[in-house]
Design a protein around this motif. Structure first.
Motif, PDB file in Angstrom:
ATOM      1  N   THR A   1       5.008   7.479   7.633  1.00 12.39           N
ATOM      2  CA  THR A   1       4.573   6.534   8.600  1.00 12.39           C
ATOM      3  C   THR A   1       3.661   7.186   9.843  1.00 12.39           C
ATOM      4  OG1 THR A   1       6.615   5.271   8.263  1.00 12.39           O
ATOM      5  CG2 THR A   1       5.300   4.924  10.369  1.00 12.39           C
ATOM      6  N   ASP A   2       2.504   6.838  10.001  1.00  9.37           N
ATOM      7  CA  ASP A   2       1.743   7.413  10.943  1.00  9.37           C
ATOM      8  C   ASP A   2       0.972   8.612  10.220  1.00  9.37           C
ATOM      9  OD1 ASP A   2       2.247   5.388  12.709  1.00  9.37           O
ATOM     10  OD2 ASP A   2       3.685   6.579  13.647  1.00  9.37           O
TER      11      ASP A   2
ATOM     12  N   ILE B   1      -3.189   0.241   9.301  1.00  8.73           N
ATOM     13  CA  ILE B   1      -2.050  -0.604   9.648  1.00  8.73           C
ATOM     14  C   ILE B   1      -1.482  -1.625   8.931  1.00  8.73           C
ATOM     15  CG2 ILE B   1      -1.319  -1.962  11.599  1.00  8.73           C
ATOM     16  CD1 ILE B   1      -2.947  -0.141  13.522  1.00  8.73           C
ATOM     17  N   ASN B   2      -2.512  -2.418   8.109  1.00  4.93           N
ATOM     18  CA  ASN B   2      -2.293  -3.550   7.232  1.00  4.93           C
ATOM     19  C   ASN B   2      -1.605  -2.895   5.942  1.00  4.93           C
ATOM     20  OD1 ASN B   2      -3.177  -5.712   8.808  1.00  4.93           O
ATOM     21  ND2 ASN B   2      -5.217  -5.806   8.243  1.00  4.93           N
TER      22      ASN B   2
ATOM     23  N   PRO C   1       6.785  -0.332   5.362  1.00  7.57           N
ATOM     24  CA  PRO C   1       7.573  -0.464   6.470  1.00  7.57           C
ATOM     25  C   PRO C   1       8.673   0.558   6.336  1.00  7.57           C
ATOM     26  CG  PRO C   1       7.174  -2.922   6.033  1.00  7.57           C
ATOM     27  CD  PRO C   1       6.621  -1.861   4.943  1.00  7.57           C
ATOM     28  N   ASP C   2       9.052   1.157   7.564  1.00  8.16           N
ATOM     29  CA  ASP C   2      10.075   2.197   7.609  1.00  8.16           C
ATOM     30  C   ASP C   2      11.394   1.585   7.069  1.00  8.16           C
ATOM     31  OD1 ASP C   2       8.475   3.855   8.589  1.00  8.16           O
ATOM     32  OD2 ASP C   2       9.751   3.873  10.816  1.00  8.16           O
TER      33      ASP C   2
ATOM     34  N   MET D   1      11.821   0.159   4.257  1.00 14.55           N
ATOM     35  CA  MET D   1      11.834   0.273   2.827  1.00 14.55           C
ATOM     36  C   MET D   1      11.250   1.782   2.555  1.00 14.55           C
ATOM     37  SD  MET D   1      10.475  -3.331   1.356  1.00 14.55           S
ATOM     38  CE  MET D   1       8.722  -3.184   2.003  1.00 14.55           C
TER      39      MET D   1
ATOM     40  N   HIS E   1       1.285   1.276   1.457  1.00 16.12           N
ATOM     41  CA  HIS E   1       1.078   0.819   0.164  1.00 16.12           C
ATOM     42  C   HIS E   1      -0.122   1.537  -0.397  1.00 16.12           C
ATOM     43  CE1 HIS E   1       2.807  -2.723   1.835  1.00 16.12           C
ATOM     44  NE2 HIS E   1       2.864  -3.496   0.746  1.00 16.12           N
TER      45      HIS E   1
ATOM     46  N   ALA F   1       1.158 -10.477  -7.327  1.00 13.91           N
ATOM     47  CA  ALA F   1       0.843  -9.448  -6.368  1.00 13.91           C
ATOM     48  C   ALA F   1       1.362  -8.012  -6.783  1.00 13.91           C
ATOM     49  CB  ALA F   1       1.583  -9.580  -4.944  1.00 13.91           C
TER      50      ALA F   1
ATOM     51  N   HIS G   1       1.862  -4.542  -6.008  1.00 10.38           N
ATOM     52  CA  HIS G   1       1.818  -3.684  -4.847  1.00 10.38           C
ATOM     53  C   HIS G   1       2.459  -2.316  -5.271  1.00 10.38           C
ATOM     54  CE1 HIS G   1       1.458  -6.525  -1.299  1.00 10.38           C
ATOM     55  NE2 HIS G   1       0.670  -7.195  -2.223  1.00 10.38           N
TER      56      HIS G   1
ATOM     57  N   MET H   1       6.905  -5.720  -6.187  1.00  3.82           N
ATOM     58  CA  MET H   1       7.654  -5.455  -5.090  1.00  3.82           C
ATOM     59  C   MET H   1       9.175  -5.283  -5.579  1.00  3.82           C
ATOM     60  SD  MET H   1       5.040  -7.258  -4.317  1.00  3.82           S
ATOM     61  CE  MET H   1       4.764  -8.579  -3.108  1.00  3.82           C
TER      62      MET H   1
END
Lengths: 236, 335
Positions: free
Chosen positions: A123-124, A133-134, A138-139, A141, A146, A164, A166, A218
């Motif tokens: 993250t970041d 950002i898109n 998420p943290d 998960m 991605h 999808a 991913h 997913m």
């Protein structure tokens, strides 16, 4: 006098090898990516392609990262770039990957990842941009990003459905290896042109069937792993 | 002869000095303005032709709240209330999208009618939406003085007005909600808020693919299955692009400060967040043409199957997106 002249010669020849020749200076060089579905150019939002499992399909989104480029020479030496590229198939500017400081030479192979190496996949871990950002994973998960979002619709005998694909998480990196003779000189050099065949995600070595393997990857590590293995030869 | 030559030179010098050009007008020194970028947000691009200054932001703020912009008594603030996160329930046709974090946006309005810079968007607002009478501004000494201070102009143009508005818009930034503070390690969520957050940011609720965690919008367009057919009046982004695949797509609204709104979706069909949650839980039209692939996940075919507790928790989480620092910031209020 003889000693002074010898010292001059010694100094001159000591310095000489350290002087780079003009054509050895780092140069800007480019890799371009285009898209096909087997022999047809990819057109987004057109239900006009067929995958190996026999379904008609269309692509509505294809966003991904490529990173950790390693260019190899015959003598075993390598140029490794730490650049990370975000690519949106629908946005031409993102499909030209610019290496600003590329060392000229004759290369015989290139390796890279579809996805992010573990140092960036946190993250970041990438610069805060709208695209990054898109692409966030998420943290809740596991965090990071991605690696790829490949989305669209497909048809079977019963109707039309979404899909999808991913990819994310460190274990689902897609390693790419291409043997390619590349000559990069200090002047103008031809870019490396790569073509992604979308259908290769869905075949070779294994047929990926939306109905049985999952039209959504997913939360489905088995599906992701199958796609990762298929993805090794998406570029040519 | 000598005297004649001196006379000619003197007259020439006098003539030159009396020709006043704009560049000869007294210049003002602008006070640089630093935009407060919330932590984890990207840098904001500001065009060099409209560099931020304290004077320009103050002018844009005054214009935002002043009905002089229109010919019918409306100002920007007539439909964008600060205490509602710069949106409102006062809309003539479609709900107004909130004026928040637009300095990072390239697509504006529900259908993306405008894809441009903030300056160009404001030109649209001035010239087309409000049809601002520039003569009224030029007749107002206060505005003449303020524009002179901000842009060094003695004759106000619609371009100057648009640029000043764009300056104020770049200060309408929200990034200090309880959720932001939680992500920064400065606040703790209640168990219910945390459960709701997990629903939001996992496949269980699958909100995050369109509502990312920084902007709470992806600035993109989606058909989320609100309708199975589209009205002849509005077909979404298709009305802008003419692409069949864009039918039914609308811009993802940010969820920042969504608790403060009372109209949801592009047509305002829902009046509570509970109704919105229930739509995504059980009301999505899976047969909608061009429905976003993410809306038809296999486990979503018959809805998300959220329990009442899940829905309550999700609502609790959505309320952590309220940024009272933003909605009460005196620097953003009517001057």
């Amino acid at each position: 006098m003889v000693i002074r002249f010898s010292f001059f010669l010694f100094t001159f020849f000591s310095i000489l090898p350290g002087c780079k020749k003009t054509d050895e200076k780092e140069t800007a060089w480019q890799v371009n990516i285009s898209y096909q579905v087997d022999s047809s150019p990819l057109q987004m939002n057109r239900m006009m392609y067929m995958c190996e499992a026999g379904y008609d399909y269309e692509v509505t989104k294809l966003n991904y990262y490529v990173s950790h480029f390693v260019f190899s020479k015959n003598d075993g030496s390598q140029y490794e770039s730490d650049k990370v590229f975000y690519v949106n198939a629908a946005n031409p500017t993102t499909n030209s990957l610019l290496f600003e400081n590329f060392p000229p030479g004759d290369y015989t192979a290139v390796d890279f990842y579809v996805g992010l190496d573990s140092s960036h996949n946190v993250t970041d871990g990438l610069a805060a941009t709208l695209d990054n950002i898109n692409m966030g994973w998420p943290d809740e998960m596991g965090g990071g990003y991605h690696f790829m979002k490949l989305e669209g619709h497909y048809k079977d005998a019963n109707g039309t459905y979404g899909f999808a694909i991913h990819l994310g998480k460190n274990k689902h990196l897609v390693p790419i290896h291409l043997s390619r003779a590349l000559t990069v000189s200090g002047g103008h050099s031809s870019p490396l042109n790569l073509t992604m065949n979308i259908n290769e995600w869905f075949k070779n070595p294994a047929v990926y069937d939306f109905n049985t393997d999952g039209n959504y990857s997913m939360n489905n590590d088995t599906a992701m792993q199958k796609l990762c293995i298929n993805g090794a030869d998406i570029f040519n | 002869m000598k005297h004649l030559a001196l006379l000619i030179v003197g007259l020439w010098a006098l003539a030159i000095s009396s020709c006043k050009r704009d560049s000869d007008a007294p210049k003002n020194s602008f006070t640089p303005y630093d935009i407060q970028i919330p932590k984890r947000f990207p840098p904001m691009e500001v065009p060099t032709y409209n560099a931020m200054s304290v004077e320009r932001v103050a002018l844009g703020r005054k214009l935002y709240y002043d009905p002089i912009l229109s010919n019918d008594g409306r100002a920007c603030a007539s439909c964008h209330y600060q205490n509602m996160g710069f949106t409102s329930d006062n809309f003539p046709v479609t709900p107004v999208l909130p004026h928040v974090n637009l300095g990072w946006s390239k697509h504006f309005l529900w259908k993306g009618e405008k894809t441009c810079s903030l300056e160009d968007m404001m030109m649209y607002e001035v010239n087309e939406f409000f049809q601002t009478d520039i003569n009224k501004l030029n007749a107002d000494k206060t505005y003449r003085d303020l524009f002179f201070k901000a842009y060094n102009v003695q004759n106000i143009t619609s371009l100057n007005v648009a640029y000043a508005l764009a300056q104020f818009f770049r200060t309408l930034n929200s990034g200090n909600s309880k959720f932001d503070q939680y992500r920064r390690g400065e606040a703790v969520l209640t168990p219910n808020e945390r459960n709701g957050m997990i629903t939001f940011f996992t496949e269980k609720g699958d909100c995050f693919h369109c509502h990312n965690e920084i902007f709470l919008t992806d600035n993109d367009f989606h058909n989320t299955g609100l309708d199975s057919t589209f009205s002849s009046i509005s077909k979404g982004r298709y009305d802008v692009t003419g692409e069949v695949s864009d039918m039914g797509k609308y811009k993802t609204p940010t969820l920042r400060n969504c608790e403060l709104r009372d109209r949801f979706m592009h047509d305002g069909r829902y009046t509570t967040l509970e109704q919105v949650i229930e739509f995504y839980n059980s009301g999505v039209h899976q047969n909608s043409p061009n429905i976003d692939p993410l809306m038809t996940l296999p486990f979503k075919e018959t809805g998300l199957h959220l329990t009442q507790q899940d829905k309550d928790d999700l609502l609790s989480f959505l309320k952590t997106l309220t940024d009272t620092n933003f909605t009460t910031n005196p620097d953003l209020s009517k001057p």
